[in-house]
Write a protein that holds these residues in place. Sequence first.
Motif, PDB file in Angstrom:
ATOM      1  N   GLU A   1       2.130  -8.891  -2.656  1.00  0.00           N
ATOM      2  CA  GLU A   1       2.420  -8.092  -1.474  1.00  0.00           C
ATOM      3  C   GLU A   1       3.787  -8.507  -0.941  1.00  0.00           C
ATOM      4  O   GLU A   1       4.170  -9.684  -1.021  1.00  0.00           O
TER       5      GLU A   1
ATOM      6  N   GLU B   1       0.847  -1.194   0.000  1.00  0.00           N
ATOM      7  CA  GLU B   1       0.000   0.000   0.000  1.00  0.00           C
ATOM      8  C   GLU B   1       0.883   1.245   0.000  1.00  0.00           C
ATOM      9  O   GLU B   1       1.892   1.317   0.698  1.00  0.00           O
ATOM     10  N   ARG B   2       0.509   2.228  -0.815  1.00  0.00           N
ATOM     11  CA  ARG B   2       1.383   3.362  -1.114  1.00  0.00           C
ATOM     12  C   ARG B   2       1.844   4.121   0.125  1.00  0.00           C
ATOM     13  O   ARG B   2       3.024   4.433   0.266  1.00  0.00           O
ATOM     14  N   GLN B   3       0.920   4.446   1.030  1.00  0.00           N
ATOM     15  CA  GLN B   3       1.313   5.235   2.196  1.00  0.00           C
ATOM     16  C   GLN B   3       2.269   4.457   3.087  1.00  0.00           C
ATOM     17  O   GLN B   3       3.211   5.021   3.650  1.00  0.00           O
ATOM     18  N   ARG B   4       2.033   3.148   3.218  1.00  0.00           N
ATOM     19  CA  ARG B   4       2.941   2.317   4.010  1.00  0.00           C
ATOM     20  C   ARG B   4       4.336   2.317   3.408  1.00  0.00           C
ATOM     21  O   ARG B   4       5.338   2.403   4.121  1.00  0.00           O
TER      22      ARG B   4
END
Length: 307
Positions: A295, A209-212
Amino acid sequence: MGWKMNIDDRWEHKKLIIVVGPTAVGKTAMGISLAKHFKTEIISADSRQFYREMSIGTAKPDTDELKEVKHHFIDSHTIEDEYSAGDFERDALSLLKLLFENHDVVVMVGGSGLFVRAVCEGLDNLPKAPIAVRERLNGIFDREGLEPLQQKLREVDPDYYGEADIHNPQRVIRALEVYETTGQPLSSYHVQEMVKRPFEIVTIGLNMERQRLYDRINLRVDKMIEKGLVNEVRSLLAYRNKPALLTVGYVEIFDFIDGKIKLEEAISRIKQNSRRYAKRQITWFKKYGNTVWFESDDWEGILSFLR
């Protein structure tokens, strides 16, 4: 056209597993896990980890990680060496010949798309620029920054400008070197047919996930500063125009050392430019080859796919 291995029936059932993805996504850890599972070795395809003098800013595997699995092309060269993707293609394929004598599987890890492509497909033989051309372009960069070089590239090679990492001084200067040496744009050299390798290639892409991912990048940069990135860059001042140092994490600290910006601004720019680089890596590898995405912590999914 890139150097070829002689096709031999012995190689048909050999497999090169390549782990790619954006910076800070966890490629090193996954590569080590795969290498331990298959009882094999790792080839690094990170174009900056070759250099012994560049450790903190390149996020090399640490001492414990290097002990877990044998790595190749980590600290293999000095910053004084000129080492191209074509050189890596030749050396990596020679090494694969040796490794496949004792292993059915070899793991390659790296985020340098051009170096991965060199091993998988081969590269055109790009001309080497005279030193005077490189020094003149580096002089423009030192005096006026990257913008005038970007504008020149847009004029002489709009195709490459549209697809390249134009915020990377190394890429921009290299493209202008080719144009000024040959009169032909760099994009005109990207026309060769793919070289067929005599072993199977499986490319695993890691993402999250981008923010992570951005949070991991920011934390990594903070840790680099704590470990002494400024002193590492300071020790490389004499080599600041070497292509490997015209990259994120080094250019910004050079600007701080030169008094152009404060350290806080340099750190902020490293984080921002690293995030931009991560986005371009994802875009590049999604367009490239037959990368299958997972992932970054999906060990079971990756293992099931490889089976």
